[in-house]
Design an enzyme around this catalytic site. Structure first.
Site, short mmCIF file in Angstrom:
data_model
loop_
_atom_site.label_atom_id
_atom_site.label_comp_id
_atom_site.label_asym_id
_atom_site.label_seq_id
_atom_site.Cartn_x
_atom_site.Cartn_y
_atom_site.Cartn_z
N GLU A 1 0.81 -1.22 0.00
CA GLU A 1 0.00 0.00 0.00
C GLU A 1 0.85 1.28 0.00
O GLU A 1 0.33 2.37 0.22
CB GLU A 1 -0.94 0.00 1.20
CG GLU A 1 -1.93 -1.16 1.20
CD GLU A 1 -3.08 -0.97 0.23
OE1 GLU A 1 -3.67 0.13 0.20
OE2 GLU A 1 -3.41 -1.93 -0.49
N HIS B 1 -4.91 1.86 6.97
CA HIS B 1 -3.48 2.13 6.77
C HIS B 1 -2.89 2.65 8.07
O HIS B 1 -3.58 3.27 8.88
CB HIS B 1 -3.26 3.19 5.67
CG HIS B 1 -3.64 2.75 4.30
ND1 HIS B 1 -4.36 3.55 3.44
CD2 HIS B 1 -3.40 1.60 3.64
CE1 HIS B 1 -4.55 2.91 2.30
NE2 HIS B 1 -3.98 1.73 2.40
N CYS C 1 -3.18 11.46 3.37
CA CYS C 1 -3.50 10.58 2.23
C CYS C 1 -3.22 11.27 0.91
O CYS C 1 -2.85 10.63 -0.07
CB CYS C 1 -4.97 10.16 2.28
SG CYS C 1 -5.36 8.88 3.48
#
Length: 421
Positions: free
Chosen positions: A163, A231, A352
């Protein structure tokens, strides 16, 4: 190495920004599924955040929206209108705007060959994200095309989910010095998928030529994943010597802190206890999905600022903690709220939206670096071409396809990046 700076590359929020709720384990995304999105407002909010960082003297870059709808994925899925709406929405996803998932980045001081290494994240856990990495790599190959200073790899092969920087932190005395890279992974088997595989992290570390003595692997707390921290950057963020983290971010917090201190003795820990801000409230407000940055020209005692979503200002417990933190003698001296509500509704805060790259800006393709002139040009295209709103029923229509493709092409033309069309 004195020319190295941390450059934040934000994703320009794409014209197909929508709320299809495709991300299992992302509570914000699921809770806004089916609502009307506002791509123009979303992109302008993201651009305003970038302008704010420029005004603070920070180096700022950007990455572009990917081609949407993705004709390759639509063909592979044999979409004919009879499928589940979620499947139909996947080729339209604008999730590449969250460039924390674009790649894992190891700056030149950390690597064996003295180059900055970038590995695009394969994002294989989610269909709508697994389509991204080849197009992301195409941008990275251009932006960081100087092979004397950069190495851009292919993604980690399946089945190891990766990720990117959302599960990666770096500790250092200053950005241009040798650092310790911290990889955070999850264990499978919980209610929600653990998206970062331990072996993916280890593969990236080996590809980047990292010194094992300066590389730390830590397990994320399964309770945090089940609470919606899909995350690590939803519950922890690092900058230079400082780790800002929730007490329940890691599976074994004391062992995690010990491993980081062993590799990096200068670690400064700012831990938020559960009784000050609950894990659930931290995730709801994205207190930790913040940009922790060192402000330039702040003298011998560098000033760190935490750029947080405006939702933090509206939470009694979160804002009480923030006010107490900046009133104390800790390393974080400012907390700056920003409005990114359109992104937040899909589960992405300020952290993000950015990929941190430590590099000499002069070695980066200048077309990907933001200044006020570029910002004005981007804003003009967004205001003229981005859809004002998208209803879920519009996904898949010819009219929206034309509007979205025209908007992206206008941006590419404006920025002289037509090779990405």
């Amino acid at each position: 190495m004195t020319k190295l700076k941390e450059i934040n590359f934000d994703g320009i929020i794409g014209p197909s920004h929508n709320y299809a709720g495709l991300s299992l384990g992302n509570i914000a995304s699921a809770s806004h599924r089916g609502q009307t999105s506002h791509p123009r407002e979303a992109a302008l909010q993201g651009l305003a955040k970038m302008r704010g960082n420029l005004a603070r003297g920070l180096s700022q870059g950007f990455l572009l929206p990917l081609p949407r709808p993705n004709p390759v994925l639509a063909s592979v899925l044999a979409l004919d209108g009879s499928e589940d709406p979620g499947l139909r929405a996947a080729p339209w996803s604008a999730s590449a705007m969250w460039t924390a998932n674009a790649a894992t980045v190891s700056p030149a001081p950390d690597t064996a060959d003295g180059r900055c290494h970038l590995t695009p994240a394969n994002l294989i856990t989610m269909l709508h994200r697994a389509q991204e990495w080849q197009d992301t790599k195409a941008q990275l190959d251009i932006a960081f095309g100087d092979r004397q200073h950069f190495a851009v790899h292919d993604a980690v092969p399946p089945t190891f989910g990766d990720e990117g920087a959302a599960n990666h932190m770096r500790l250092c005395e200053s950005h241009g010095e040798v650092g310790v890279e911290v990889f955070v992974y999850g264990r499978p088997g919980g209610k929600f998928p653990a998206r970062q595989h331990e072996q993916a992290s280890r593969v990236v570390a080996r590809m980047h030529g990292l010194d094992p003595a300066c590389t730390v692997f830590i397990e994320q707390n399964p309770e945090a994943i089940e609470a919606g921290a899909f995350h690590n950057d939803v519950v922890a963020v690092a900058n230079e010597r400082v780790l800002f983290t929730h007490a329940r971010a890691f599976a074994d917090p004391q062992a995690a802190y010990g491993a980081m201190r062993e590799a990096f003795p200068a670690l400064e820990l700012v831990e938020v206890p559960e009784d000050a801000v609950s894990l659930e409230e931290a995730i709801r407000t994205y207190l930790f999905n913040a940009q922790l940055v060192t402000l330039p020209d702040s003298g011998a005692d560098s000033t760190m600022a935490l750029i947080v979503p405006s939702e933090c200002r509206e939470s009694t417990s979160v804002w009480r903690f923030c006010e107490g933190m900046i009133a104390g003698n800790g390393p974080i001296r400012q907390v700056i709220p920003v409005d990114v509500r359109q992104s937040m509704a899909n589960g992405g805060g300020p952290a993000c939206l950015r990929l941190r790259v430590v590099a000499d800006p002069a070695k980066v393709d200048s077309r990907f670096l933001l200044d006020e002139t570029n910002a004005d040009r981007i804003e003009s295209v967004i205001a003229r071409h981005w859809p004002e709103s998208i209803e879920p029923t519009q996904l898949g229509t010819d009219a929206l396809t034309q509007e979205v493709q025209t908007a992206r092409n206008a941006l590419l033309d404006t920025l002289d990046l037509s090779e990405l069309s």
